[in-house]
Design an enzyme around this catalytic site. Structure first.
Site, PDB file in Angstrom:
ATOM      1  N   SER A 228      -4.901 -10.798   9.103  1.00 21.54           N
ATOM      2  CA  SER A 228      -5.768  -9.684   9.509  1.00 21.54           C
ATOM      3  C   SER A 228      -6.991 -10.229  10.225  1.00 21.54           C
ATOM      4  O   SER A 228      -7.352 -11.400  10.040  1.00 21.54           O
ATOM      5  CB  SER A 228      -6.223  -8.930   8.259  1.00 21.54           C
ATOM      6  OG  SER A 228      -7.237  -8.003   8.573  1.00 21.54           O
ATOM      7  N   TYR A 241      -9.780  -8.461  -0.868  1.00 23.89           N
ATOM      8  CA  TYR A 241      -8.715  -8.413   0.162  1.00 23.89           C
ATOM      9  C   TYR A 241      -8.993  -9.402   1.289  1.00 23.89           C
ATOM     10  O   TYR A 241      -8.110 -10.159   1.714  1.00 23.89           O
ATOM     11  CB  TYR A 241      -8.618  -6.991   0.714  1.00 23.89           C
ATOM     12  CG  TYR A 241      -7.706  -6.838   1.912  1.00 23.89           C
ATOM     13  CD1 TYR A 241      -6.332  -6.658   1.748  1.00 23.89           C
ATOM     14  CD2 TYR A 241      -8.211  -6.855   3.216  1.00 23.89           C
ATOM     15  CE1 TYR A 241      -5.498  -6.505   2.845  1.00 23.89           C
ATOM     16  CE2 TYR A 241      -7.387  -6.699   4.316  1.00 23.89           C
ATOM     17  CZ  TYR A 241      -6.021  -6.526   4.123  1.00 23.89           C
ATOM     18  OH  TYR A 241      -5.200  -6.382   5.215  1.00 23.89           O
TER      19      TYR A 241
HETATM   20  P1  NAD Z   1       1.656  -0.354   4.394  1.00 22.68           P
HETATM   21  O1  NAD Z   1       1.065   0.360   3.247  1.00 22.68           O
HETATM   22  O2  NAD Z   1       2.580   0.390   5.256  1.00 22.68           O
HETATM   23  O3  NAD Z   1       2.408  -1.668   3.929  1.00 22.68           O
HETATM   24  C1  NAD Z   1       2.023  -2.425   2.822  1.00 22.68           C
HETATM   25  C2  NAD Z   1       3.237  -2.542   1.933  1.00 22.68           C
HETATM   26  O4  NAD Z   1       2.952  -3.481   0.910  1.00 22.68           O
HETATM   27  C3  NAD Z   1       3.632  -1.268   1.224  1.00 22.68           C
HETATM   28  O5  NAD Z   1       4.522  -0.498   1.992  1.00 22.68           O
HETATM   29  C4  NAD Z   1       4.282  -1.788  -0.045  1.00 22.68           C
HETATM   30  O6  NAD Z   1       5.681  -1.716   0.058  1.00 22.68           O
HETATM   31  C5  NAD Z   1       3.887  -3.246  -0.112  1.00 22.68           C
HETATM   32  N1  NAD Z   1       3.320  -3.616  -1.411  1.00 22.68           N
HETATM   33  C6  NAD Z   1       2.039  -3.520  -1.843  1.00 22.68           C
HETATM   34  N2  NAD Z   1       1.946  -3.980  -3.089  1.00 22.68           N
HETATM   35  C7  NAD Z   1       3.180  -4.384  -3.464  1.00 22.68           C
HETATM   36  C8  NAD Z   1       3.734  -4.960  -4.641  1.00 22.68           C
HETATM   37  N3  NAD Z   1       2.959  -5.233  -5.702  1.00 22.68           N
HETATM   38  N4  NAD Z   1       5.052  -5.243  -4.664  1.00 22.68           N
HETATM   39  C9  NAD Z   1       5.843  -4.973  -3.599  1.00 22.68           C
HETATM   40  N5  NAD Z   1       5.369  -4.431  -2.453  1.00 22.68           N
HETATM   41  C10 NAD Z   1       4.063  -4.153  -2.404  1.00 22.68           C
HETATM   42  O7  NAD Z   1       0.429  -0.917   5.229  1.00 22.68           O
HETATM   43  P2  NAD Z   1       0.320  -1.944   6.446  1.00 22.68           P
HETATM   44  O8  NAD Z   1      -1.036  -1.735   6.958  1.00 22.68           O
HETATM   45  O9  NAD Z   1       1.462  -1.857   7.352  1.00 22.68           O
HETATM   46  O10 NAD Z   1       0.336  -3.355   5.731  1.00 22.68           O
HETATM   47  C11 NAD Z   1       1.176  -4.398   6.146  1.00 22.68           C
HETATM   48  C12 NAD Z   1       0.353  -5.654   6.318  1.00 22.68           C
HETATM   49  O11 NAD Z   1      -0.582  -5.470   7.353  1.00 22.68           O
HETATM   50  C13 NAD Z   1      -0.444  -6.061   5.100  1.00 22.68           C
HETATM   51  O12 NAD Z   1      -0.336  -7.456   4.930  1.00 22.68           O
HETATM   52  C14 NAD Z   1      -1.867  -5.721   5.479  1.00 22.68           C
HETATM   53  O13 NAD Z   1      -2.798  -6.524   4.823  1.00 22.68           O
HETATM   54  C15 NAD Z   1      -1.821  -5.992   6.955  1.00 22.68           C
HETATM   55  N6  NAD Z   1      -2.898  -5.430   7.742  1.00 22.68           N
HETATM   56  C16 NAD Z   1      -3.044  -4.083   7.859  1.00 22.68           C
HETATM   57  C17 NAD Z   1      -4.063  -3.572   8.644  1.00 22.68           C
HETATM   58  C18 NAD Z   1      -4.262  -2.097   8.816  1.00 22.68           C
HETATM   59  O14 NAD Z   1      -5.277  -1.678   9.362  1.00 22.68           O
HETATM   60  N7  NAD Z   1      -3.345  -1.260   8.418  1.00 22.68           N
HETATM   61  C19 NAD Z   1      -4.937  -4.430   9.299  1.00 22.68           C
HETATM   62  C20 NAD Z   1      -4.767  -5.795   9.167  1.00 22.68           C
HETATM   63  C21 NAD Z   1      -3.746  -6.277   8.385  1.00 22.68           C
END
Ligand code: NAD
Ligand code: MG
Length: 336
Positions: A228, A241
């Site tokens: 991120s 985080y």
């Molecule tokens: P999202 O909620 O769609 O995906 C996150 C997923 O993590 C969930 O769908 C869930 O299945 C899984 N998860 C969480 N805890 C879990 C557990 N204990 N066991 C199994 N699965 C678990 O959201 P996203 O934003 O697509 O996140 C995906 C990645 O992107 C993450 O690593 C997040 O840190 C990163 N990210 C997101 C953003 C943003 O703005 N959305 C920005 C930077 C980085």
């Protein structure tokens, strides 16, 4: 020159001329092919990235963690209708954690349409989102494997990898993408249980899954982690985080050096603000959500579909010199 030498000289000349002729024909054919392709290709209009997707202000909304993409307003775009593959990952076998929604779903759809069989991991509460993804993988003509479960124990991470390998018949792309993000205004509000859950999901789970998968990964395989912009520019309300994302970027760089001599590449993706369930299920305050993405130079949040091609690129054979890299996608803000 005796008769035998003269015969073999004639033969060489004949073959040489024949070979050159073949090359010339092949070249002419490829030129004709290129011209045909150029004439038949459908012209895509330029797309202005600013107006391509919804902009803030967003409607107030909140879901219990971990949230569902299907209940977000507006629904995120994971490339369901738009992603077109060109066999870049034909025959690959991929495991994606958090593959039900967000960036993980976008990667799963793209991988399947590029010709890969895909296993996704998600939490049992996300079955509804996961079903949609499994259906999309199958409709791309690929094998879809569902492995629900909580990544916060080493035992489950081992079972996850073993199940994926068994059901896919191997593994050559491991995407550690799942994460926990919960906003807390003060460090005093971060409980030990909170801190522990964030560390277990974001730092321990990739460690455990990579350890379980490594003995099976052949040269040419890849590991991809989702980091991120928080790794380098942490927000005040994401104390726990943000430091896990710094750890993610760091493990990618260290492991890339460790595994390059084995022919395994390790890279990361660093998104900026992306419209996913993580943000509406405790990841952001209501205030931040309303103007989500407004601070980025693009003036809007990104959609998971806009990062799909990065996950593909990092997994593809032709990215063979890319390892230890973090590819960013943040609408002009932050740093990978
Ligand atoms: P999202 O909620 O769609 O995906 C996150 C997923 O993590 C969930 O769908 C869930 O299945 C899984 N998860 C969480 N805890 C879990 C557990 N204990 N066991 C199994 N699965 C678990 O959201 P996203 O934003 O697509 O996140 C995906 C990645 O992107 C993450 O690593 C997040 O840190 C990163 N990210 C997101 C953003 C943003 O703005 N959305 C920005 C930077 C980085
Ligand atoms: Mg989800």
């Amino acid at each position: 020159m005796d008769e035998l030498d003269e015969k073999s000289r004639e033969r060489r000349e004949l073959l040489g001329g024949f070979g050159a002729g073949l090359v010339a024909v092949a070249f002419a054919n490829s030129q004709a092919q290129a011209q045909t392709d150029a004439r038949t290709v459908k012209i895509e209009p330029l797309q202005d990235p600013r107006g391509k997707y919804p902009k803030p202000p967003f409607q107030q909304q909140s879901q219990p963690w971990p949230g569902l993409a299907s209940k977000m307003i507006p629904r995120p775009d994971h490339g369901e209708k738009s992603y077109r593959g060109t066999n870049r990952l034909a025959g690959r076998k991929a495991l994606i954690t958090g593959g039900d929604s967000g960036m993980g779903r976008a990667a799963a759809i793209a991988y399947a349409r590029e010709g890969a069989d895909v296993a996704i991991n998600y939490l049992p509460a996300e079955e509804e989102d996961a079903k949609e993804v499994l259906e999309l993988i199958r409709s791309a003509g690929r094998t879809a494997v569902a492995i629900p479960g909580d990544l916060r124990t080493e035992n489950f991470c081992q079972v996850l990898v073993q199940t994926a390998i068994k059901q896919l018949g191997g593994l050559d792309i491991l995407v550690n993408n799942a994460a926990r993000q919960q906003t807390r205004a003060s460090i005093l509000d971060v409980t030990t249980a909170d801190f522990d859950a964030t560390m277990k999901t974001n730092v321990y789970a990739p460690f455990w899954t990579i350890k379980a998968a490594l003995p099976y990964l052949k040269p040419g395989s890849v590991i991809i982690g989702t980091s991120s912009v928080q790794a380098t520019d942490p927000s005040p309300d994401l104390y726990d985080y943000a430091q896990t994302k710094a750890a993610t970027t760091n493990y990618i760089r260290s492991l890339a050096k460790q595994l390059a001599p084995k022919g395994i590449r390790v890279n990361g993706v660093a998104p900026g603000p992306i419209w996913t369930p993580l943000q509406v299920s405790g990841g952001a305050t209501q205030e931040k959500l309303k103007k989500f993405g407004a601070d980025s130079p693009m003036g809007r949040p990104g959609q998971p579909a806009e990062l799909a091609s990065i996950f593909v690129q990092l997994a593809a054979n032709d990215a063979s010199y890319a390892t230890g890299q973090i590819y960013g996608s943040a609408g002009g803000g932050g740093m990978p």
